[in-house]
Design a protein around this motif. Structure first.
Motif, short mmCIF file in Angstrom:
data_model
loop_
_atom_site.label_atom_id
_atom_site.label_comp_id
_atom_site.label_asym_id
_atom_site.label_seq_id
_atom_site.Cartn_x
_atom_site.Cartn_y
_atom_site.Cartn_z
N LEU A 33 0.80 -1.04 0.22
CA LEU A 33 -0.21 0.01 -0.01
C LEU A 33 0.88 1.16 -0.08
O LEU A 33 0.44 2.33 -0.51
N LEU A 34 1.92 1.27 0.58
CA LEU A 34 2.85 2.56 0.75
C LEU A 34 3.38 2.53 -0.64
O LEU A 34 3.59 3.61 -1.09
N TRP A 35 3.76 1.43 -1.43
CA TRP A 35 4.44 1.58 -2.79
C TRP A 35 3.51 2.19 -3.58
O TRP A 35 3.68 3.02 -4.46
N LEU A 36 2.12 1.81 -3.38
CA LEU A 36 1.13 2.26 -4.32
C LEU A 36 0.75 3.58 -4.26
O LEU A 36 0.58 4.34 -5.04
N LEU A 37 0.85 4.05 -2.81
CA LEU A 37 0.53 5.48 -2.41
C LEU A 37 1.93 6.44 -3.00
O LEU A 37 1.57 7.40 -3.58
N LEU A 38 2.97 6.01 -3.05
CA LEU A 38 4.31 6.62 -3.45
C LEU A 38 4.00 6.77 -5.02
O LEU A 38 4.14 7.86 -5.77
N PHE A 39 3.61 5.59 -5.51
CA PHE A 39 3.43 5.64 -7.30
C PHE A 39 2.25 6.68 -7.59
O PHE A 39 2.37 7.56 -8.58
N ALA A 40 1.16 6.71 -6.76
CA ALA A 40 0.01 7.54 -7.22
C ALA A 40 0.51 9.02 -6.99
O ALA A 40 0.25 9.83 -7.54
N ALA A 41 1.01 9.34 -5.89
CA ALA A 41 1.83 10.63 -5.51
C ALA A 41 2.80 10.96 -6.88
O ALA A 41 2.38 12.18 -7.16
N THR A 42 3.48 10.14 -7.17
CA THR A 42 4.42 10.61 -8.18
C THR A 42 3.50 10.90 -9.61
O THR A 42 3.80 11.90 -10.30
N VAL A 43 2.71 10.10 -9.82
CA VAL A 43 1.75 10.16 -11.11
C VAL A 43 1.18 11.73 -11.00
O VAL A 43 1.06 12.29 -11.94
N ALA A 44 0.51 11.83 -9.74
CA ALA A 44 -0.24 13.19 -9.57
C ALA A 44 0.73 14.41 -9.91
O ALA A 44 0.12 15.35 -10.43
N TRP B 94 0.26 17.04 -12.67
CA TRP B 94 0.14 18.50 -12.19
C TRP B 94 1.21 19.28 -12.84
O TRP B 94 0.75 20.42 -13.68
N ALA B 95 2.43 18.85 -12.98
CA ALA B 95 3.77 19.50 -13.44
C ALA B 95 3.38 19.75 -14.67
O ALA B 95 3.63 20.89 -15.27
N ALA B 96 2.82 18.85 -15.53
CA ALA B 96 2.77 18.83 -16.98
C ALA B 96 1.64 20.07 -17.38
O ALA B 96 1.81 20.49 -18.39
N THR B 97 0.72 19.97 -16.51
CA THR B 97 -0.40 20.93 -16.83
C THR B 97 -0.09 22.18 -16.68
O THR B 97 -0.49 23.35 -17.21
N VAL B 98 0.42 22.48 -15.20
CA VAL B 98 0.47 23.86 -14.70
C VAL B 98 2.07 24.35 -15.17
O VAL B 98 1.80 25.65 -15.48
N ARG B 99 2.81 23.69 -15.63
CA ARG B 99 4.20 24.07 -16.03
C ARG B 99 4.68 25.07 -14.86
O ARG B 99 4.66 26.39 -15.57
N PRO B 100 5.04 24.76 -13.82
CA PRO B 100 5.58 26.00 -12.86
C PRO B 100 6.68 26.46 -13.16
O PRO B 100 7.19 27.50 -12.53
N TRP B 101 7.59 25.87 -14.01
CA TRP B 101 9.16 26.47 -14.43
C TRP B 101 8.84 27.56 -15.38
O TRP B 101 9.84 28.32 -15.70
N VAL B 102 7.64 27.85 -16.22
CA VAL B 102 7.60 28.90 -17.05
C VAL B 102 7.21 30.07 -16.16
O VAL B 102 6.40 30.08 -15.33
#
Length: 82
Positions: free
Chosen positions: A46-57, A61-69
């Motif tokens: 469950l912890l690995w699944l949570l880590l994977f889901a957080a990484t995907v989220a 988020w980073a691909a849609t918001v693009r905070p580096w621009v």
């Protein structure tokens, strides 16, 4: 307690008979150990699944918001007509 007394005390402890183990104790220990192992395995999965889901989220988020621009400037209008 000097050395000969300690050696004598250790010899007396080693010469004693071992206490008898209750009949159902090994089976209970095996059952409880298996249950603990299953719970630990499920918790780790469950912890690995949570880590994977957080990484995907975060990646989504980073691909849609693009905070580096850098955001466009809103304080001055663009200069046109020179």
């Amino acid at each position: 307690m000097n050395r000969p007394e300690r050696e004598a005390a250790v010899r007396q402890m080693m010469e004693r008979t071992t206490p008898r183990v209750p009949a159902g104790l090994p089976a209970d220990a095996l059952r409880l150990g298996g249950r603990m192992l299953r719970r630990r395995t499920i918790a780790l999965r469950l912890l690995w699944l949570l880590l994977f889901a957080a990484t995907v989220a975060f990646v989504v988020w980073a691909a849609t918001v693009r905070p580096w621009v850098e955001p466009p400037s809103e304080t001055t209008p663009p200069v046109t007509g020179w």
